[in-house]
Scaffold this active site. Structure first.
Site, PDB file in Angstrom:
ATOM      1  N   TYR A  50     -15.017  12.677 -16.020  1.00  0.00           N
ATOM      2  CA  TYR A  50     -13.885  12.462 -15.130  1.00  0.00           C
ATOM      3  C   TYR A  50     -12.602  13.209 -14.772  1.00  0.00           C
ATOM      4  O   TYR A  50     -11.760  13.273 -13.708  1.00  0.00           O
ATOM      5  CB  TYR A  50     -14.029  11.171 -14.230  1.00  0.00           C
ATOM      6  CG  TYR A  50     -15.081  10.741 -13.657  1.00  0.00           C
ATOM      7  CD1 TYR A  50     -15.871   9.859 -14.984  1.00  0.00           C
ATOM      8  CD2 TYR A  50     -15.806  10.498 -12.804  1.00  0.00           C
ATOM      9  CE1 TYR A  50     -16.990   9.401 -14.718  1.00  0.00           C
ATOM     10  CE2 TYR A  50     -16.939   9.996 -12.891  1.00  0.00           C
ATOM     11  CZ  TYR A  50     -17.703   9.440 -13.092  1.00  0.00           C
ATOM     12  OH  TYR A  50     -19.160   8.775 -13.359  1.00  0.00           O
ATOM     13  N   GLU A  96     -15.320  -2.074 -18.364  1.00  0.00           N
ATOM     14  CA  GLU A  96     -14.484  -0.487 -18.077  1.00  0.00           C
ATOM     15  C   GLU A  96     -14.458  -0.104 -16.474  1.00  0.00           C
ATOM     16  O   GLU A  96     -13.101  -0.007 -16.743  1.00  0.00           O
ATOM     17  CB  GLU A  96     -15.851   0.802 -17.490  1.00  0.00           C
ATOM     18  CG  GLU A  96     -14.271   2.086 -17.928  1.00  0.00           C
ATOM     19  CD  GLU A  96     -15.919   3.084 -17.932  1.00  0.00           C
ATOM     20  OE1 GLU A  96     -15.738   3.418 -19.275  1.00  0.00           O
ATOM     21  OE2 GLU A  96     -16.599   3.417 -17.491  1.00  0.00           O
ATOM     22  N   HIS A 122     -11.801   9.739 -19.881  1.00  0.00           N
ATOM     23  CA  HIS A 122     -13.075   9.760 -19.485  1.00  0.00           C
ATOM     24  C   HIS A 122     -13.539  11.075 -19.321  1.00  0.00           C
ATOM     25  O   HIS A 122     -13.562  11.813 -18.208  1.00  0.00           O
ATOM     26  CB  HIS A 122     -13.533   8.157 -18.598  1.00  0.00           C
ATOM     27  CG  HIS A 122     -15.649   8.306 -18.869  1.00  0.00           C
ATOM     28  ND1 HIS A 122     -15.960   9.684 -18.851  1.00  0.00           N
ATOM     29  CD2 HIS A 122     -15.839   7.214 -18.788  1.00  0.00           C
ATOM     30  CE1 HIS A 122     -17.959   8.998 -18.935  1.00  0.00           C
ATOM     31  NE2 HIS A 122     -17.041   7.444 -18.617  1.00  0.00           N
ATOM     32  N   GLY A 146     -27.087  -6.772 -32.264  1.00  0.00           N
ATOM     33  CA  GLY A 146     -28.210  -6.333 -31.997  1.00  0.00           C
ATOM     34  C   GLY A 146     -28.904  -4.485 -32.172  1.00  0.00           C
ATOM     35  O   GLY A 146     -28.795  -4.809 -33.081  1.00  0.00           O
ATOM     36  N   LYS A 147     -29.344  -3.983 -31.736  1.00  0.00           N
ATOM     37  CA  LYS A 147     -30.001  -3.499 -31.801  1.00  0.00           C
ATOM     38  C   LYS A 147     -28.935  -1.897 -32.521  1.00  0.00           C
ATOM     39  O   LYS A 147     -29.239  -0.793 -33.459  1.00  0.00           O
ATOM     40  CB  LYS A 147     -30.873  -2.408 -31.152  1.00  0.00           C
ATOM     41  CG  LYS A 147     -32.135  -3.007 -30.123  1.00  0.00           C
ATOM     42  CD  LYS A 147     -33.382  -2.315 -29.576  1.00  0.00           C
ATOM     43  CE  LYS A 147     -34.324  -2.819 -29.313  1.00  0.00           C
ATOM     44  NZ  LYS A 147     -34.641  -3.959 -28.380  1.00  0.00           N
ATOM     45  N   ASP A 172     -16.386   2.262 -29.196  1.00  0.00           N
ATOM     46  CA  ASP A 172     -17.919   2.115 -29.221  1.00  0.00           C
ATOM     47  C   ASP A 172     -18.246   2.075 -30.105  1.00  0.00           C
ATOM     48  O   ASP A 172     -17.566   3.135 -31.125  1.00  0.00           O
ATOM     49  CB  ASP A 172     -18.008   2.528 -27.971  1.00  0.00           C
ATOM     50  CG  ASP A 172     -18.412   1.833 -26.688  1.00  0.00           C
ATOM     51  OD1 ASP A 172     -18.796   2.599 -26.046  1.00  0.00           O
ATOM     52  OD2 ASP A 172     -17.515   0.522 -26.177  1.00  0.00           O
ATOM     53  N   ALA A 178     -21.379  -4.169 -32.887  1.00  0.00           N
ATOM     54  CA  ALA A 178     -22.410  -4.087 -33.370  1.00  0.00           C
ATOM     55  C   ALA A 178     -23.561  -5.079 -32.977  1.00  0.00           C
ATOM     56  O   ALA A 178     -23.576  -6.221 -33.714  1.00  0.00           O
ATOM     57  CB  ALA A 178     -23.071  -3.451 -34.767  1.00  0.00           C
TER      58      ALA A 178
END
Lengths: 316, 282
Positions: B166, B233, B163, B54-55, B141, B52
């Site tokens: 795909y 990735e 993913h 910054g924003k 993530d 995590a």
């Protein structure tokens, strides 16, 4: 659950060695070590005078018929003429020759042959990286006892030797031959093989031990599959655990004056119910074409029983 | 290689086994009660890393609350939140046997750099700490939420997730790195699946090797002045071709809410929050 219930059933003790194939390196920051699969496989063949035929498709339900030869041999060990023993030698030779062509080709293999008659073991030419080790063990007058003591022998030798020498242990009956590829796809921390006569049966019809007095007891509403005692394996640690547990269960049964209906196979099934195998081999890996034909669903017959008349023909 | 199998009498239409005998996990392929009975006594601790920076700290609250509800319920869990702003990490009430550690790290100027440094950070964190604290670790993530149970069916030696963009597409269309000069290069005839960088995990030792390997490859690229098309990735995908995952998670475990949910995916468990990425990366 497919192939990968890779847990070995024990808590990973920090950074120490896992039981199972992949040896975990100690973690040093910055040190990268690739874990590669050491395919050193040891094929444990139980080759004791009376075990043949009794292992594979021994009479289950009447429809399958009896393999009379095995029963005879089992009942009359001491009385067997020397000539007949050469049958077992022929089994081993055929087993080894076909294993050389189909079993773990390209990998390091050691055949561990348990026998009460080391002098009778044939010398078979083996390929590069493959060897045979003959282990002398005692015999038993009843073939059922021989079958039951397999587990004891496997656990003893696993502890004494195999744990330090190999990664995987594959335990099979010898009265068989390979006729198609059997390779690393079978390797897993613990695997069992579906009994070819019961892969389509409902669990109530599995020939589990049904008497509650036996350690191998499985109630009718339980059970995943019926595994055959003639082909199981895994990492040495897991096979050791399985063999010890089965042996102890059999000792307990003996103390209680009961013997499980299918002997070590009953105990194997109980064990694999509680500690599920991480891989299950289809009956392609354990078949009897003479009894079961070749149904379309079996794409390959990889490891099959040696027909009785075949070996009778070959014995003097 | 598409994840959609030809129609058959199956619980889902998704492929359930890779050619190297790794299970592909989706709803209907496993029995949660049975797995619970098997895994619960093992007393495992599961680590979970998120970054995590910054924003992105604004995503932590929702992420953690949803994790508390759905991630490895009933197990010991240790969250590791890597951030350059420890003060910005909210206090979230955690259930029993669940811990959280905030780990300060340096902020880099470019978001690509931040993304690429994750592999190194995870690898060092495992070496210095996590190997003592957890048995399995997942690296996720943070700009995502859990929407349905994520349990022990996901545990394996080395775990990747397909993913969502795909899974039904031929391998020539996977956005692999195609430049030969990159260590992440994948040829046209290579590749099994396209895995998402937002989810990977496994036994802590395997994840250590995996992240270290990716980091080394990333450094090599950096020395050659190249950055892979999809940053880490791309490297993750390269590595998973050479070191195949032992377990693969279906796109249920890594979904993009902007996509309509197809009938073959029965239960979306972990998915993106719809967000305007340009604002975040400024």
């Amino acid at each position: 659950m497919g192939a990968d219930l890779n847990h070995t059933g024990e808590k990973l003790a920090g950074w120490e060695e896992q039981s199972g194939v992949i040896r975990v390196p100690l973690c040093f920051p910055g040190k990268l070590k690739c874990c590669s699969l050491r395919s050193v496989t040891f094929l444990l063949i139980t080759f004791i005078g009376v075990l043949f035929g009794a292992g594979f498709l021994s009479p289950r339900k009447p429809m399958l018929g009896r393999q009379a030869g095995a029963w005879e041999a089992g009942g009359k060990l001491d009385g067997l003429p020397a000539g007949k023993l050469s049958r077992y030698v022929v089994f081993l030779e055929l087993f080894l020759q076909t294993a050389e062509k189909h079993f773990m080709v390209g990998h390091r293999v050691t055949y561990y042959v348990f026998t009460d008659r080391p002098g009778d073991v044939p010398s078979v030419t083996l390929g590069e990286g493959r060897q045979m080790v003959v282990l002398k063990v005692r015999n038993y007058s009843r073939w059922q006892d021989v079958s039951m003591h397999r587990m004891e022998m496997i656990s003893t030798f696993s502890r004494q030797r195999f744990l330090h020498e190999v990664d995987y242990l594959v335990c099979v009956d010898v009265d068989m031959r390979f006729r198609d590829h059997v390779g690393v796809e079978i390797l897993a921390p613990l695997f069992g093989t579906l009994h070819p006569a019961f892969y389509g049966a409902a669990r109530e019809d599995f020939p589990y031990e049904r008497r509650p007095q036996s350690q191998a007891h499985i109630p009718s509403d339980q059970g995943d599959f019926y595994y055959m005692g003639a082909f199981f394996g895994g990492s040495v640690a897991e096979v050791l655990r399985l063999a010890s547990a089965c042996h102890q269960a059999m000792v307990a049964d003996e103390a209680n004056g009961i013997e499980a209906v299918w002997h070590d196979e009953s105990h194997l099934n109980r064990y694999l119910l509680d500690r599920k195998p991480s891989k299950v081999l289809s009956p392609e890996y354990l078949w009897d074409p003479q009894l079961l034909g070749w149904p379309a669903v079996m794409k390959k017959l990889r490891f099959v029983a040696v027909p009785k008349n075949h070996e009778e023909i070959r014995s003097p | 290689l598409s994840a959609l199998a030809s129609p058959a009498a199956r619980p889902t239409e998704l492929l359930t086994l890779t050619p190297w005998l790794a299970p592909i996990v989706s709803e209907g392929t496993f029995n949660p009660e049975l797995l619970q009975r098997i895994y619960e006594p093992l007393n495992l601790t599961i680590g979970l890393t998120v970054f995590a920076i910054g924003k992105y700290t604004r995503f932590v609250q929702h992420f953690l609350e949803s994790a508390e509800q759905f991630f490895m319920r009933g197990y010991r869990v240790h969250y590791y939140i890597f951030t350059n702003e420890p003060a910005a990490i909210p206090q979230v009430r955690l259930g029993p046997r669940r811990l959280l550690s905030v780990i300060p790290i340096q902020r880099h100027s470019r978001w690509e750099e931040i993304s690429m440094r994750r592999m190194e950070t995870i690898s060092r964190h495992i070496a210095e700490r996590a190997h003592r604290e957890v048995d399995y670790i997942f690296c996720l993530d943070v700009d995502m939420v859990f929407r349905n149970p994520w349990g022990p069916e996901t545990l394996g030696d080395l775990v990747a997730a397909i993913h969502p963009g795909y899974y039904a597409v031929p391998r020539q269309q996977f956005p692999y790195e195609r430049r030969h000069t990159s260590t992440a290069f994948v040829a046209d005839d290579e590749g099994d699946f396209y895995y998402g960088g937002a989810v990977f995990g496994g036994r802590v030792a395997r994840v250590y090797e995996f992240t270290t390997g990716c980091h080394v490859a990333i450094l090599a690229d950096k020395a050659n002045g190249i950055m892979a098309a999809w940053q880490e990735e791309s490297h993750l995908n390269r590595r998973f071709i050479s070191y195949k995952p032992s377990r693969v998670l279906s796109p249920e475990y890594l979904w993009d809410d902007r996509k309509p949910q197809p009938p073959s995916l029965k239960l979306i468990r972990f998915s993106t929050l719809d967000k305007d990425t340009s604002w975040l990366r400024s």
